[in-house]
Write a protein that holds these residues in place. Sequence first.
Motif, PDB file in Angstrom:
ATOM      1  N   GLY A   1       0.793  -1.225   0.000  1.00  0.00           N
ATOM      2  CA  GLY A   1       0.000   0.000   0.000  1.00  0.00           C
ATOM      3  C   GLY A   1       0.822   1.270   0.000  1.00  0.00           C
ATOM      4  O   GLY A   1       0.262   2.362  -0.116  1.00  0.00           O
ATOM      5  N   THR A   2       2.140   1.155   0.129  1.00  0.00           N
ATOM      6  CA  THR A   2       2.999   2.340   0.100  1.00  0.00           C
ATOM      7  C   THR A   2       2.944   2.967  -1.290  1.00  0.00           C
ATOM      8  O   THR A   2       3.095   2.276  -2.298  1.00  0.00           O
ATOM      9  CB  THR A   2       4.442   1.978   0.463  1.00  0.00           C
ATOM     10  OG1 THR A   2       4.461   1.363   1.750  1.00  0.00           O
ATOM     11  CG2 THR A   2       5.331   3.212   0.482  1.00  0.00           C
ATOM     12  N   ALA A   3       2.771   4.278  -1.361  1.00  0.00           N
ATOM     13  CA  ALA A   3       2.606   4.966  -2.644  1.00  0.00           C
ATOM     14  C   ALA A   3       3.950   5.410  -3.203  1.00  0.00           C
ATOM     15  O   ALA A   3       4.184   6.605  -3.413  1.00  0.00           O
ATOM     16  CB  ALA A   3       1.654   6.142  -2.478  1.00  0.00           C
ATOM     17  N   PHE A   4       4.849   4.479  -3.452  1.00  0.00           N
ATOM     18  CA  PHE A   4       6.140   4.849  -4.044  1.00  0.00           C
ATOM     19  C   PHE A   4       5.982   4.981  -5.554  1.00  0.00           C
ATOM     20  O   PHE A   4       5.072   4.411  -6.166  1.00  0.00           O
ATOM     21  CB  PHE A   4       7.215   3.812  -3.708  1.00  0.00           C
ATOM     22  CG  PHE A   4       6.877   2.400  -4.079  1.00  0.00           C
ATOM     23  CD1 PHE A   4       7.119   1.922  -5.362  1.00  0.00           C
ATOM     24  CD2 PHE A   4       6.319   1.541  -3.147  1.00  0.00           C
ATOM     25  CE1 PHE A   4       6.801   0.633  -5.704  1.00  0.00           C
ATOM     26  CE2 PHE A   4       5.998   0.238  -3.471  1.00  0.00           C
ATOM     27  CZ  PHE A   4       6.237  -0.226  -4.755  1.00  0.00           C
ATOM     28  N   GLY A   5       6.866   5.774  -6.151  1.00  0.00           N
ATOM     29  CA  GLY A   5       6.779   6.043  -7.565  1.00  0.00           C
ATOM     30  C   GLY A   5       7.099   4.823  -8.418  1.00  0.00           C
ATOM     31  O   GLY A   5       7.911   3.976  -8.042  1.00  0.00           O
TER      32      GLY A   5
ATOM     33  N   VAL B   1      11.832  -0.619  -4.999  1.00  0.00           N
ATOM     34  CA  VAL B   1      11.128  -0.928  -3.755  1.00  0.00           C
ATOM     35  C   VAL B   1      10.352  -2.225  -3.955  1.00  0.00           C
ATOM     36  O   VAL B   1       9.686  -2.404  -4.980  1.00  0.00           O
ATOM     37  CB  VAL B   1      10.159   0.203  -3.347  1.00  0.00           C
ATOM     38  CG1 VAL B   1       9.386  -0.196  -2.094  1.00  0.00           C
ATOM     39  CG2 VAL B   1      10.915   1.504  -3.117  1.00  0.00           C
ATOM     40  N   ILE B   2      10.433  -3.105  -2.976  1.00  0.00           N
ATOM     41  CA  ILE B   2       9.654  -4.335  -2.998  1.00  0.00           C
ATOM     42  C   ILE B   2       8.775  -4.384  -1.761  1.00  0.00           C
ATOM     43  O   ILE B   2       9.148  -3.870  -0.692  1.00  0.00           O
ATOM     44  CB  ILE B   2      10.564  -5.583  -3.058  1.00  0.00           C
ATOM     45  CG1 ILE B   2       9.717  -6.837  -3.311  1.00  0.00           C
ATOM     46  CG2 ILE B   2      11.422  -5.723  -1.813  1.00  0.00           C
ATOM     47  CD1 ILE B   2      10.544  -8.082  -3.598  1.00  0.00           C
ATOM     48  N   THR B   3       7.604  -4.966  -1.912  1.00  0.00           N
ATOM     49  CA  THR B   3       6.664  -5.134  -0.803  1.00  0.00           C
ATOM     50  C   THR B   3       6.319  -6.615  -0.681  1.00  0.00           C
ATOM     51  O   THR B   3       6.587  -7.400  -1.597  1.00  0.00           O
ATOM     52  CB  THR B   3       5.371  -4.343  -1.062  1.00  0.00           C
ATOM     53  OG1 THR B   3       4.682  -4.926  -2.177  1.00  0.00           O
ATOM     54  CG2 THR B   3       5.673  -2.873  -1.347  1.00  0.00           C
ATOM     55  N   PRO B   4       5.725  -7.029   0.432  1.00  0.00           N
ATOM     56  CA  PRO B   4       5.318  -8.430   0.561  1.00  0.00           C
ATOM     57  C   PRO B   4       4.425  -8.888  -0.584  1.00  0.00           C
ATOM     58  O   PRO B   4       4.554 -10.019  -1.076  1.00  0.00           O
ATOM     59  CB  PRO B   4       4.577  -8.453   1.906  1.00  0.00           C
ATOM     60  CG  PRO B   4       5.227  -7.372   2.706  1.00  0.00           C
ATOM     61  CD  PRO B   4       5.529  -6.291   1.712  1.00  0.00           C
ATOM     62  N   LYS B   5       3.526  -8.040  -1.031  1.00  0.00           N
ATOM     63  CA  LYS B   5       2.620  -8.420  -2.109  1.00  0.00           C
ATOM     64  C   LYS B   5       3.375  -8.655  -3.409  1.00  0.00           C
ATOM     65  O   LYS B   5       3.061  -9.590  -4.166  1.00  0.00           O
ATOM     66  CB  LYS B   5       1.560  -7.332  -2.291  1.00  0.00           C
ATOM     67  CG  LYS B   5       0.494  -7.677  -3.316  1.00  0.00           C
ATOM     68  CD  LYS B   5      -0.573  -6.589  -3.385  1.00  0.00           C
ATOM     69  CE  LYS B   5      -1.652  -6.956  -4.409  1.00  0.00           C
ATOM     70  NZ  LYS B   5      -2.717  -5.907  -4.484  1.00  0.00           N
ATOM     71  N   ILE B   6       4.376  -7.816  -3.677  1.00  0.00           N
ATOM     72  CA  ILE B   6       5.165  -7.992  -4.906  1.00  0.00           C
ATOM     73  C   ILE B   6       5.926  -9.317  -4.864  1.00  0.00           C
ATOM     74  O   ILE B   6       5.943 -10.079  -5.835  1.00  0.00           O
ATOM     75  CB  ILE B   6       6.133  -6.808  -5.095  1.00  0.00           C
ATOM     76  CG1 ILE B   6       5.358  -5.530  -5.403  1.00  0.00           C
ATOM     77  CG2 ILE B   6       7.136  -7.106  -6.207  1.00  0.00           C
ATOM     78  CD1 ILE B   6       6.222  -4.286  -5.454  1.00  0.00           C
ATOM     79  N   TRP B   7       6.545  -9.597  -3.710  1.00  0.00           N
ATOM     80  CA  TRP B   7       7.313 -10.850  -3.608  1.00  0.00           C
ATOM     81  C   TRP B   7       6.388 -12.062  -3.676  1.00  0.00           C
ATOM     82  O   TRP B   7       6.740 -13.087  -4.270  1.00  0.00           O
ATOM     83  CB  TRP B   7       8.124 -10.873  -2.319  1.00  0.00           C
ATOM     84  CG  TRP B   7       9.002 -12.085  -2.196  1.00  0.00           C
ATOM     85  CD1 TRP B   7       8.932 -13.055  -1.252  1.00  0.00           C
ATOM     86  CD2 TRP B   7      10.076 -12.461  -3.066  1.00  0.00           C
ATOM     87  NE1 TRP B   7       9.893 -14.026  -1.464  1.00  0.00           N
ATOM     88  CE2 TRP B   7      10.613 -13.684  -2.577  1.00  0.00           C
ATOM     89  CE3 TRP B   7      10.645 -11.891  -4.207  1.00  0.00           C
ATOM     90  CZ2 TRP B   7      11.674 -14.342  -3.185  1.00  0.00           C
ATOM     91  CZ3 TRP B   7      11.707 -12.540  -4.820  1.00  0.00           C
ATOM     92  CH2 TRP B   7      12.209 -13.751  -4.315  1.00  0.00           C
TER      93      TRP B   7
END
Length: 485
Positions: free
Chosen positions: A408-412, A417-423
């Motif tokens: 949910g982090t609004a990075f560009g 940047v990686i998040t749990p959802k991406i992994w």
Amino acid sequence: MAISFDSIPASLRTPGAYIEFNNELAGAAGIMHKIVAVGQRLPTGTQVEGEPVRVTDPSQAVSLFGRGSMLALMIAAALGANANTELWAIALDDDAAGQAATTTIEVWAPPTAAGTLMLYIGGSRVKVGIASGDDAAAVATSINAAINADLDLPLTATVSTDTVTLTARHKGDVFNALDIRTNYYAEVMPAGLALTIGTMAGGTSNPDLGPAIDALGDEWFNWIINPYTDTSNLVALETELGDRWGPMRQIGCRAFSAFSGTHAVTGTFGSGRNNEHITCLGTGASPTPTYSAAAINCAVAALSLSIDPARPLQTLTLPGMLAPARHEIWTRQERNLLLYDGISTYTVDRDGTCRLERQITMYQTNSASLADASYLDICTPETLERIRFEQRLLQSQKYPRYKLADDGTAFGVGQAVITPKIWRGELLALYRVLEQRGWVEDYTNYDRLLIVERDSDDRNRLNWRDTPNLVNQARVFAGKQQFIV
């Protein structure tokens, strides 16, 4: 600036187009599988003890380890079965406290006609010319000369009157199993000639595997050819293989051994071990030395497992391995019992071709000493090893220098940047690839059970738990015919 650059600085004012290359999406990588053979050298070899060396030709092994040495014979056997997988070797010296195995050939009846004696030593044929007028002493002298003329044999001979004494070139109990016989292919013995061939015995104290284990270092060898089955060396090897398999090293490998003995002795030996990274082929009464059988088995298995770790090895031929005499071949019932004792088995075709029947590990019970088949087949640890490699490759290739943020982090877009959802998405995509390769199945449950989360104590750490459902092997087909007359 939304895009994370690796090399182009943000402070550029000089005009121009600056383009950097990044291979994170290339995904081009693979394992260069390697076998390492461990065995004894002779003083005539040029290679020092305990130093890995790559070997590509049997003649090179003769120069490195000495003609007739255990290791030279192992290399020849392995390359004869598989010349494609990269092969390394680590030489060991004989144990100074050990003894060499010996036996005798006694000529107790001279020939009444000329002919040729076909003597087989460790499966290698030695032809001995026999004249019709030879007495027992003359025959013994001829046998002695023929054996010593073959420098590739694992033993040497001396003669005294009508008796030839055979002595292994190396010390160690592994040579007590060396097979010596006549007329393996049902050749005709010269008329009247009679011999008594003893059993090799008296060999003691195999070399310590310690120097070889130390020499492996942190190099990733996928398979080890191990000629020794004494308890001390097996315990040391089991410890090392367990450590290499663990998450801190992740360079797991399987060791291939072979054991010669009666059905009862083989079963007793196998039931006394319990390890998922060692596989042992029960050779029975095969004339092929156990160290050569282990080399052949490893070479054949490695070629197939490197292509597809989940595909069973059954029916693959063991080139260079000689079958036992027909009356000494184990029955299906006997082989089935050995498969419950941690011993891998082979079958024999009518023409004498030896084929792998089932390649199992020596793992048999869990930590509660209860029967456990979770690591029964070698395909299980081999497939797990490859899945882990693919997951590690995915992370190191695609996300080597990424930042970690919550979902949910609004990075560009374009930010590293990686998040749990991406992994989680990456693991699911990889599972589909592995499914297409035929390594795993049941994507739906994998997706349902997959957990990916950011560590609550260490915010730089991403944790996951997945449950790959390894594909199984088609080994037993059972049908029931209810016929009608």
